[in-house]
Scaffold this active site. Structure first.
Site, PDB file in Angstrom:
ATOM      1  N   ASP A  38       0.818  -1.218   0.000  1.00 55.93           N
ATOM      2  CA  ASP A  38       0.000   0.000   0.000  1.00 55.93           C
ATOM      3  C   ASP A  38       0.850   1.266   0.000  1.00 55.93           C
ATOM      4  OD1 ASP A  38      -2.005  -1.830   0.303  1.00 55.93           O
ATOM      5  OD2 ASP A  38      -2.982  -0.805   1.981  1.00 55.93           O
ATOM      6  N   ASP A  39       0.204   2.341  -0.368  1.00 56.99           N
ATOM      7  CA  ASP A  39       0.674   3.719  -0.170  1.00 56.99           C
ATOM      8  C   ASP A  39       1.764   4.161  -1.150  1.00 56.99           C
ATOM      9  OD1 ASP A  39      -1.093   3.525   1.893  1.00 56.99           O
ATOM     10  OD2 ASP A  39       0.376   3.795   3.510  1.00 56.99           O
ATOM     11  N   HIS A  88      -5.841   2.936  -4.127  1.00 52.74           N
ATOM     12  CA  HIS A  88      -5.847   3.187  -2.678  1.00 52.74           C
ATOM     13  C   HIS A  88      -6.148   4.665  -2.416  1.00 52.74           C
ATOM     14  CE1 HIS A  88      -5.074   2.149   1.441  1.00 52.74           C
ATOM     15  NE2 HIS A  88      -3.890   2.751   1.547  1.00 52.74           N
ATOM     16  N   HIS A  92      -5.226   9.496   0.258  1.00 49.41           N
ATOM     17  CA  HIS A  92      -5.304   8.761   1.528  1.00 49.41           C
ATOM     18  C   HIS A  92      -6.206   9.356   2.610  1.00 49.41           C
ATOM     19  CE1 HIS A  92      -3.699   5.826   4.482  1.00 49.41           C
ATOM     20  NE2 HIS A  92      -3.311   5.166   3.401  1.00 49.41           N
ATOM     21  N   HIS A 180       3.706  -2.243   3.163  1.00 51.06           N
ATOM     22  CA  HIS A 180       3.815  -0.895   2.611  1.00 51.06           C
ATOM     23  C   HIS A 180       5.171  -0.747   1.942  1.00 51.06           C
ATOM     24  CE1 HIS A 180       0.738  -0.724   5.741  1.00 51.06           C
ATOM     25  NE2 HIS A 180       0.194   0.275   5.053  1.00 51.06           N
TER      26      HIS A 180
HETATM   27 ZN    ZN Z   1      -2.704   3.202   3.320  1.00 57.51          ZN
END
Ligand code: ZN
Length: 609
Positions: A38-39, A88, A92, A180
């Site tokens: 993620d991210d 995603h 955020h 991540h």
């Molecule tokens: Zn995230």
């Protein structure tokens, strides 16, 4: 009480048995696990991609749009290397605190950036930031949502060994593991964990592929946490198979893959994506070349490994076959650099057949087969030709065909000519204009100017090959046309019609035709013969001019072909003298032409019916 106890006992036993004997499953394959990052993308993502590539592992990236726009090249690379791209949000936020339109904007902006970076057309799964959703968020997102079953808290404890150990100890079949790629320690920990889990027999797949393999159809607005086996194991997307054949001197490539998948291919490089060529059927290539291909249910996740095949040999054309009037076989190389081979016994030529080194004298009644080949070529297709018993040379009439002797004879007698360069086109449909021209030529007669002037048909095109023949046939009562002004010269001839025209031709020639009443009944499809055609079919059958086929059918409505016309003309020439003459009626005696006209030069048949 006792009854309740025994019910409970039974229930315990059933549950116990169920645990001992899980429901029968189809072959469930190995343990699957989906790593998700993620991210990102971020500064460590390319190191992660290198490590994944080295290990042949595909994962899923849930990316934030603001970083996608910063690292579009990395996104493209992820995609080309078979990883799944997923959404995603743009920057955020917690979706539960956003309005519907704000959520939609977060999703659509990132989807657009992913499309732009990797090629349009994907459906991106979504993971809400912080995993924070509610029923409103799920319905607004409009995509399948992904949660996770293993959270190693890699964002909190920035230690590669800790991350590795937590991933390894919590991994399970069907796990979705949250990581991540914006942390260096997560990248190292993930790669180390992959090595351990690969040794333990885990297979790494994208989220989408894991659900497909397990027979779960992902639905929009539903959150998925893990993937349990459903009893259906679809297996990995099988690699496509690339095969080749030499077709008409070209190398033809065929790619096959599992049903339901799409095939993408390239002749330039192995990085395939949705913008690569989509395979729709066999195509030809020039060797040497390499073909790369991938089979995919969804290029954004469920795809096979890319396969490639290199073709170093070239395809080549078979030689051109010619036989001179003196009976000398001449083979001409079509593809430079090839060696030529031939047979004279009707068997297909191969590179083991006689090598052609120069002119070969051959006997009439020989079938010639020839091919080309050599060290740097695939063997060509076989070219076939016939040097006939009567000394004709055909490229498309062979001795094992039923009509061969008739075509040979008809050409020998000059009733028919080829359509082009030694081609007879035996199976080409016969037109009304062509049939009448053949009879005209057979008769040896010449149309008069009066007959031309009296010709009523308005659909005869000036200067076409059939005009004189049709006007002659009308004048002689052999044809009457569809109506007073329409002849339909380019319409194909049906077999029932051919009977009528031959019958009228013989009557014109003064022949008494056998009635043959009832002879049509021998045909199994006699009921299909129209009433008007029955007398003609019967009399042609009785005199042996037109016969049914091996199966005993007559096929009255079938289109006549050139080979049948050749057959009829030859039979006609054999039969005509055996038929009795019709009783002569007093007819006005036509004056003899004072000057016999020169026979018209025989025109070649047009190649178009
Ligand atoms: Zn995230």
């Amino acid at each position: 009480m006792k009854r309740i106890f025994s019910l409970l006992l039974a229930l315990v036993m059933v549950l116990g048995l169920a645990a001992l004997f899980p429901p029968a499953q189809a072959k469930t394959g190995g343990k699957l696990v989906a790593l998700t990052f993620d991210d990102g993308p971020g500064p460590y993502t390319s190191r992660l991609l290198d490590g994944l590539k080295e290990r042949g592992v595909e994962v899923t990236f849930f990316m934030v749009g603001s970083s996608v726009s910063r690292y579009p090249e990395l996104v493209k690379r992820m995609y080309q290397e078979g990883h799944q791209l997923a959404n995603h949000s743009y920057d955020h936020p917690d979706f539960t605190g956003l309005s519907d339109s704000e959520i939609r904007s977060q999703i659509s902006r990132t989807n657009a950036l992913l499309d732009k970076a990797a090629g349009a057309g994907s459906t991106y799964m979504v993971r809400a930031p912080y995993g924070s959703t509610n029923s409103r968020v799920r319905s607004v997102v409009g995509a399948p949502l992904t949660y996770w079953s293993v959270d190693p808290q890699d964002w909190k404890d920035r230690n590669a060994t800790t991350v590795k150990n937590r991933v390894v100890s919590n991994a399970h079949d069907g796990a979705i593991i949250l990581l991540h790629d914006i942390h260096s320690t997560s990248v190292d920990g993930a790669l180390a964990a992959i090595d351990v889990l690969l040794d333990e027999g885990y297979e790494f797949v994208t989220v989408r592929e894991m659900f497909r393999r397990r027979g779960v159809a992902l639905e929009n607005g539903v959150s998925y946490t893990r993937c349990s086996p459903t009893g259906v194991d679809y297996g990995p997307v099988a690699e496509p198979v690339i095969s080749s054949a030499s077709v008409n001197g070209k190398l033809q490539i065929t790619i096959t893959a599992q049903e339901g998948t799409s095939i993408y291919y390239s002749l330039e490089n192995g990085t395939l994506n949705q913008e690569s060529k989509r395979y729709t059927g066999p195509f030809t290539v020039e060797a040497p070349c390499t073909v790369w291909a991938v089979a995919a249910y969804n290029m954004n996740g469920d795809r096979s490994k890319t396969v490639s095949k290199t073709f170093s040999k070239m395809a080549c054309e078979p030689p051109a076959i010619q036989v001179t009037e003196e009976g000398i076989l001449n083979l001409t190389r079509v593809t430079p650099g090839t060696d030529l081979f031939y047979t004279l016994d009707g068997t297909a030529a191969t590179e083991n057949s006689t090598r052609y080194t120069g002119m070969v004298p051959i006997e009439p009644g020989t079938e010639i087969c020839a091919c080309a080949g050599g060290a740097s070529f695939f063997t060509s297709a076989t070219a076939r030709a016939t040097y006939s018993h009567l000394g004709n040379f055909f490229r498309d009439v062979y001795m094992d065909q039923w009509y061969y002797p008739y075509v040979d004879q008809a050409v020998h007698e000059g009733y028919m000519l080829g359509t082009g360069f030694y081609e007879f086109a035996p199976t080409k449909p016969l037109t009304r204009g062509q049939l009448i021209t053949l009879l005209y030529r057979y008769s040896g007669e010449t149309v008069t100017q009066e007959e031309l002037d009296a010709c009523p048909f308005q659909d005869l095109e000036k200067d076409r090959f059939y005009v004189e023949a049709v006007c002659w046939a009308y004048a002689k009562g052999i044809v009457i046309g569809y109506d007073e002004t329409t002849f339909g010269p380019d319409n194909s001839v049906k077999r029932q019609e051919m009977c009528k025209i031959f019958g009228e031709f013989l009557s014109y020639r003064g022949k008494l035709l056998p009635e043959g009443t009832g002879s049509a009944e021998q045909y199994t499809d006699a009921a299909q013969i129209p009433q008007w055609a029955i007398p003609y079919v019967e009399s042609m059958t009785a005199c042996g001019l037109i016969l049914g086929d091996k199966e005993g059918t007559f096929r009255p409505g079938a289109t006549a072909i050139r080979a049948q016309a050749a057959t009829l003309l030859v039979r006609l020439s054999e039969l005509e003298d055996t038929l009795p003459d019709a009783p002569t009626e007093p007819v006005p005696v036509e004056p003899e032409p004072t000057q016999p006209e020169e026979p018209a030069p025989v025109e070649p048949e047009p190649s178009e019916p």
